[in-house]
Design a protein around this motif. Structure first.
Motif, mmCIF file in Angstrom:
data_model
loop_
_atom_site.group_PDB
_atom_site.id
_atom_site.type_symbol
_atom_site.label_atom_id
_atom_site.label_comp_id
_atom_site.label_asym_id
_atom_site.label_seq_id
_atom_site.Cartn_x
_atom_site.Cartn_y
_atom_site.Cartn_z
ATOM 1 N N VAL A 62 35.034 -24.978 12.437
ATOM 2 C CA VAL A 62 35.609 -23.136 13.198
ATOM 3 C C VAL A 62 34.499 -22.319 12.142
ATOM 4 C CG1 VAL A 62 36.628 -22.204 14.536
ATOM 5 C CG2 VAL A 62 36.754 -24.683 14.557
ATOM 6 N N ALA A 63 35.374 -22.450 11.114
ATOM 7 C CA ALA A 63 34.951 -20.893 10.225
ATOM 8 C C ALA A 63 33.750 -21.219 9.710
ATOM 9 C CB ALA A 63 36.004 -20.712 9.125
ATOM 10 N N PRO A 64 33.274 -21.906 9.422
ATOM 11 C CA PRO A 64 31.474 -21.843 9.098
ATOM 12 C C PRO A 64 30.607 -21.567 10.180
ATOM 13 C CG PRO A 64 32.948 -23.962 7.976
ATOM 14 C CD PRO A 64 33.376 -23.588 8.927
ATOM 15 N N LEU A 65 30.722 -22.560 11.543
ATOM 16 C CA LEU A 65 30.233 -22.153 12.455
ATOM 17 C C LEU A 65 30.294 -21.138 12.296
ATOM 18 C CD1 LEU A 65 28.512 -23.719 14.636
ATOM 19 C CD2 LEU A 65 30.499 -24.575 15.378
ATOM 20 N N ARG A 66 31.535 -20.457 12.723
ATOM 21 C CA ARG A 66 31.682 -18.804 12.683
ATOM 22 C C ARG A 66 30.499 -18.421 12.866
ATOM 23 N NH1 ARG A 66 36.146 -17.735 12.593
ATOM 24 N NH2 ARG A 66 37.698 -18.107 14.457
ATOM 25 N N ALA A 67 30.428 -18.537 11.230
ATOM 26 C CA ALA A 67 29.335 -17.390 10.184
ATOM 27 C C ALA A 67 28.268 -18.013 10.224
ATOM 28 C CB ALA A 67 29.678 -17.967 8.825
#
Length: 244
Positions: A62-67
């Motif tokens: 989730v976090a890498p995708l959010r970035a």
């Protein structure tokens, strides 16, 4: 066009853990992914474990995708928050080609499928991310760490059942997560015993360990209401969820 890029990237990233852990993607529904594990693709003994590990992998992405999203949308920052909710249920299901004379689809149907959908939706009530059934915990216990969240009666059902949250991989919880689980369990026991003040203190301690823990905040708010309007003698500690 930006939204199309975002959705395509989202589905590609989130579908990979399902595929890598032997799951079958049934369909995309709006922004949701429906997947299942079962013969002949996976053995019965492996289904719950593989689905649970896929869920943990999805959370980590989730976090890498959010970035990535601002660049895909051509903006400096996301205008809204982005996260995912997952529900997993284990049990019997009807599997086969289902449809009409015009179109057929190889899919799964039944109470287990409906339960998984209800659990996904229950995350909104508890402020959680991955809620699973007791049968899933039993099947994946050697691979995951969990905490019991509540006993609920889901919409359209009459029997209560325990629901759980997957917290991490087996043996990989941080000391803070262990503290959270301990305090939360104490709060749950006190809540079921109608010891409202004791339960509130335990859930408050859980929030000291992990601020903004959704389930703990949910129970504190619920206890405030029950302390003012205590349940009747027939109360069994379960909570009725009136939404899908």
């Amino acid at each position: 066009m930006g939204l199309v890029k975002v959705m395509n990237r989202y589905f590609s990233v989130m579908s990979a853990p399902i595929r890598d852990h032997g799951g079958v993607i049934d369909k995309y529904i709006g922004d949701a992914i429906m997947a299942y594990w079962g013969p002949p693709f996976t053995e019965n003994a492996d289904q719950a474990r593989l689905a649970s590990l896929a869920a943990l992998d999805m959370l980590e992405r989730v976090a890498p995708l959010r970035a990535e999203f601002p660049e895909l949308l051509g903006v400096r920052s996301l205008p809204i928050s982005f996260d995912i909710r997952i529900g997993i249920a284990t049990g019997e299901a009807l599997v086969g080609s289902i449809g009409s004379e015009l179109m057929m689809s190889y899919t799964v149907m039944g109470d287990t499928v409906n339960l998984a959908s209800r659990l996904e939706g229950a995350n909104k009530v508890y402020g959680g991310r991955v809620l699973v059934s007791a049968a899933t915990v039993a099947g994946a216990d050697e691979a995951i760490e969990t905490r019991e969240i509540d006993r609920v009666v889901l919409l359209g059902q009459t029997q209560q059942q325990a629901i759980f949250e997957i917290m991490g991989r087996k043996g990989k919880l941080t000391p803070v997560q262990v503290e959270l689980r301990t305090h939360y369990s104490e709060g749950l026991a006190a809540y079921r015993g109608r010891h409202w003040d004791e339960a509130r203190r335990a859930f408050a301690a859980a929030l000291e360990s992990v601020p903004n823990d959704g389930p703990s905040m949910t129970f504190i708010k619920r206890i405030d209401g029950l302390a003012t309007n205590p349940p009747g003698d027939g109360w069994d500690g379960s909570w009725h969820l009136e939404q899908k």
